[in-house]
Enzyme design. Structure first.
Site, PDB file in Angstrom:
ATOM      1  N   LYS A   3     -11.598   1.189   6.031  1.00 39.57           N
ATOM      2  CA  LYS A   3     -11.095   2.085   6.786  1.00 39.57           C
ATOM      3  C   LYS A   3     -11.253   1.797   8.252  1.00 39.57           C
ATOM      4  O   LYS A   3     -12.272   2.073   8.677  1.00 39.57           O
ATOM      5  CB  LYS A   3     -11.810   3.543   6.274  1.00 39.57           C
ATOM      6  CG  LYS A   3     -11.080   4.565   7.151  1.00 39.57           C
ATOM      7  CD  LYS A   3     -10.064   5.352   6.811  1.00 39.57           C
ATOM      8  CE  LYS A   3      -9.983   6.356   7.678  1.00 39.57           C
ATOM      9  NZ  LYS A   3      -8.152   6.785   7.883  1.00 39.57           N
ATOM     10  N   LYS A  30      -1.104   6.155   2.057  1.00 38.98           N
ATOM     11  CA  LYS A  30      -0.276   7.120   2.076  1.00 38.98           C
ATOM     12  C   LYS A  30       0.610   6.917   0.565  1.00 38.98           C
ATOM     13  O   LYS A  30       1.168   7.932   0.055  1.00 38.98           O
ATOM     14  CB  LYS A  30       0.677   6.939   3.260  1.00 38.98           C
ATOM     15  CG  LYS A  30      -0.100   7.227   4.601  1.00 38.98           C
ATOM     16  CD  LYS A  30       0.965   7.173   5.754  1.00 38.98           C
ATOM     17  CE  LYS A  30       0.222   6.986   7.075  1.00 38.98           C
ATOM     18  NZ  LYS A  30      -0.864   7.792   7.204  1.00 38.98           N
TER      19      LYS A  30
HETATM   20  P1  ADP Z   1      -2.496   7.806  10.349  1.00 38.68           P
HETATM   21  O1  ADP Z   1      -3.568   8.111  11.449  1.00 38.68           O
HETATM   22  O2  ADP Z   1      -1.280   8.293  10.469  1.00 38.68           O
HETATM   23  O3  ADP Z   1      -3.007   7.669   8.824  1.00 38.68           O
HETATM   24  P2  ADP Z   1      -2.312   4.659   9.799  1.00 38.68           P
HETATM   25  O4  ADP Z   1      -2.416   3.953  11.163  1.00 38.68           O
HETATM   26  O5  ADP Z   1      -3.307   5.073   8.745  1.00 38.68           O
HETATM   27  O6  ADP Z   1      -1.884   6.119  10.606  1.00 38.68           O
HETATM   28  O7  ADP Z   1      -1.026   4.586   9.138  1.00 38.68           O
HETATM   29  C1  ADP Z   1       0.255   4.372   9.893  1.00 38.68           C
HETATM   30  C2  ADP Z   1       0.459   2.791  10.504  1.00 38.68           C
HETATM   31  O8  ADP Z   1       0.587   2.040   9.133  1.00 38.68           O
HETATM   32  C3  ADP Z   1       1.689   2.481  11.288  1.00 38.68           C
HETATM   33  O9  ADP Z   1       1.296   2.911  12.536  1.00 38.68           O
HETATM   34  C4  ADP Z   1       1.831   1.064  11.174  1.00 38.68           C
HETATM   35  O10 ADP Z   1       1.197   0.415  12.050  1.00 38.68           O
HETATM   36  C5  ADP Z   1       1.182   0.763   9.605  1.00 38.68           C
HETATM   37  N1  ADP Z   1       1.866   0.285   8.525  1.00 38.68           N
HETATM   38  C6  ADP Z   1       1.395  -0.521   7.864  1.00 38.68           C
HETATM   39  N2  ADP Z   1       2.220  -1.057   6.956  1.00 38.68           N
HETATM   40  C7  ADP Z   1       3.404  -0.342   6.927  1.00 38.68           C
HETATM   41  C8  ADP Z   1       4.532  -0.342   6.275  1.00 38.68           C
HETATM   42  N3  ADP Z   1       4.940  -0.948   5.263  1.00 38.68           N
HETATM   43  N4  ADP Z   1       5.693   0.601   6.981  1.00 38.68           N
HETATM   44  C9  ADP Z   1       5.234   1.676   7.838  1.00 38.68           C
HETATM   45  N5  ADP Z   1       4.206   1.529   8.518  1.00 38.68           N
HETATM   46  C10 ADP Z   1       3.382   0.518   8.145  1.00 38.68           C
HETATM   47 MG    MG Z   2      -4.426   6.393   7.979  1.00 42.61          MG
END
Ligand code: ADP
Ligand code: MG
Length: 313
Positions: A131, A276
């Site tokens: 994480k 997600k």
């Molecule tokens: P949050 O704080 O909203 O949980 P995360 O950084 O954990 O944000 O998740 C969102 C990020 O996931 C995006 O900014 C992007 O860089 C990344 N990401 C990785 N793989 C993908 C994908 N297949 N499609 C879209 N975003 C992706």
């Molecule tokens: Mg996240």
């Protein structure tokens, strides 16, 4: 009383402090207010909303602040930093939502629930940190911190981030409190930062140092409340195939089966899009109807099917 009509909105911690920002409270208030504007609009249309949020950049900053001040004030363990982040972000979001509702002439109580979530002491995640938390670091800073024993990962185009264990959420200990708030027409902000991770043993609970992914806790919350719709707001306008390549392709909609296939093919990494998609799959397989992944500013359009990515069973 049925909980079928309300929707759960999960707001990404990364939407509160943007890459390159220092994390000043004024910046965080601006981003929080911007996220609350469309949520207040939905509430003004009569929709019941439950809010949860991540804490990645914020909890990392709290932890770093503790470490920097350790020669003056005893540092707090990570799970207390998670609790601090629930309080701080919850307070900021409650203020933002209260003000946005007031602007629309709506008087409603918004209440932040400090939420503990049970995890398994033997979760393999404790041996394999995934994480990302805190700020982005340069190559040379990352090298320095890795020598101090931090686990770190390079995120393309952004820099290095610290990794901490992220065990699976098993049980939301304050679920009844959230249900009562919904019944009383109070807007709950719950399970912030993925919840404070605790384990049970010898008849007592005890905090453990980890950050549960808020998407997985949100999915558990949505399932426990028997909700039909669950919205994940993040800093990207939808779910993409081949995210890290130049020919990336946005998905307007996908089924659980597609989601499982693309997840297995490695399109959705651990610690960001992976949880997600996992959260969506778990929710839809347990009776949920729809999960939407979109940016906060596109929330209303996404609810109308004009933005974001929709996942259905
Ligand atoms: P949050 O704080 O909203 O949980 P995360 O950084 O954990 O944000 O998740 C969102 C990020 O996931 C995006 O900014 C992007 O860089 C990344 N990401 C990785 N793989 C993908 C994908 N297949 N499609 C879209 N975003 C992706
Ligand atoms: Mg996240």
């Amino acid at each position: 009383m049925t909980y079928e009509s309300p929707i759960l909105i999960a707001l990404g911690g990364n939407a509160l402090i943007l890459p390159g920002e220092k994390g000043y409270i004024e910046e965080q208030f601006i981003h929080t207010a911007a996220c609350m504007t469309p949520i207040a609009e939905l509430i003004s249309h009569g929709l019941k909303v439950i809010i949860t949020h991540g804490n990645g950049p914020i909890v990392g900053n709290i932890l770093l602040r503790n470490e920097c001040a350790k020669n003056y004030i005893p540092p707090m363990p990570l799970y207390i930093c998670v609790a601090d982040s629930q309080g701080g972000i919850g307070a900021m979001m409650a203020e933002g939502l209260y003000n946005e509702l007031k602007r629309l002439g709506i008087n409603k109580t918004v209440s932040t629930v400090i939420t503990h979530i049970l995890v398994d002491n033997n979760d393999p995640a404790f041996q394999n940190p995934t994480k990302p938390i805190g700020p982005y670091y340069s190559d040379s800073d990352a090298e320095f911190y890795m020598e101090q024993g931090w686990s770190m990962k390079k995120i393309p185009e952004r820099g290095w981030r610290r990794l901490v264990p992220s065990p699976k959420p098993k049980k939301i200990l304050e679920l009844d409190a959230v249900k009562i708030l919904i019944e009383k027409n109070i807007i709950p902000i719950a399970s912030g930062g993925g919840g404070i991770p605790v384990v049970e043993g010898n008849g007592a609970m005890r905090g453990v140092d980890a950050v549960i992914d808020k998407d997985l806790s949100a999915s558990l919350l949505a399932r426990e409340l028997s909700l039909k719709r669950f919205i994940i707001l993040t800093d990207v306008d939808g779910v993409y195939l081949n995210w890290e390549s130049a020919d990336r392709k946005k998905l307007e909609g996908l089924t659980v089966k597609d989601a499982e296939k693309y997840l297995a093919e490695g399109h959705f990494p651990d610690g960001s899009m992976g949880p997600k998609i996992e959260a969506a799959i778990e929710f839809l397989k347990s009776g949920g109807h729809e999960v939407i992944i979109s940016r906060p500013e596109d929330l209303i359009a996404a609810m109308d099917g004009k933005a974001g990515t929709r996942i259905r069973s």
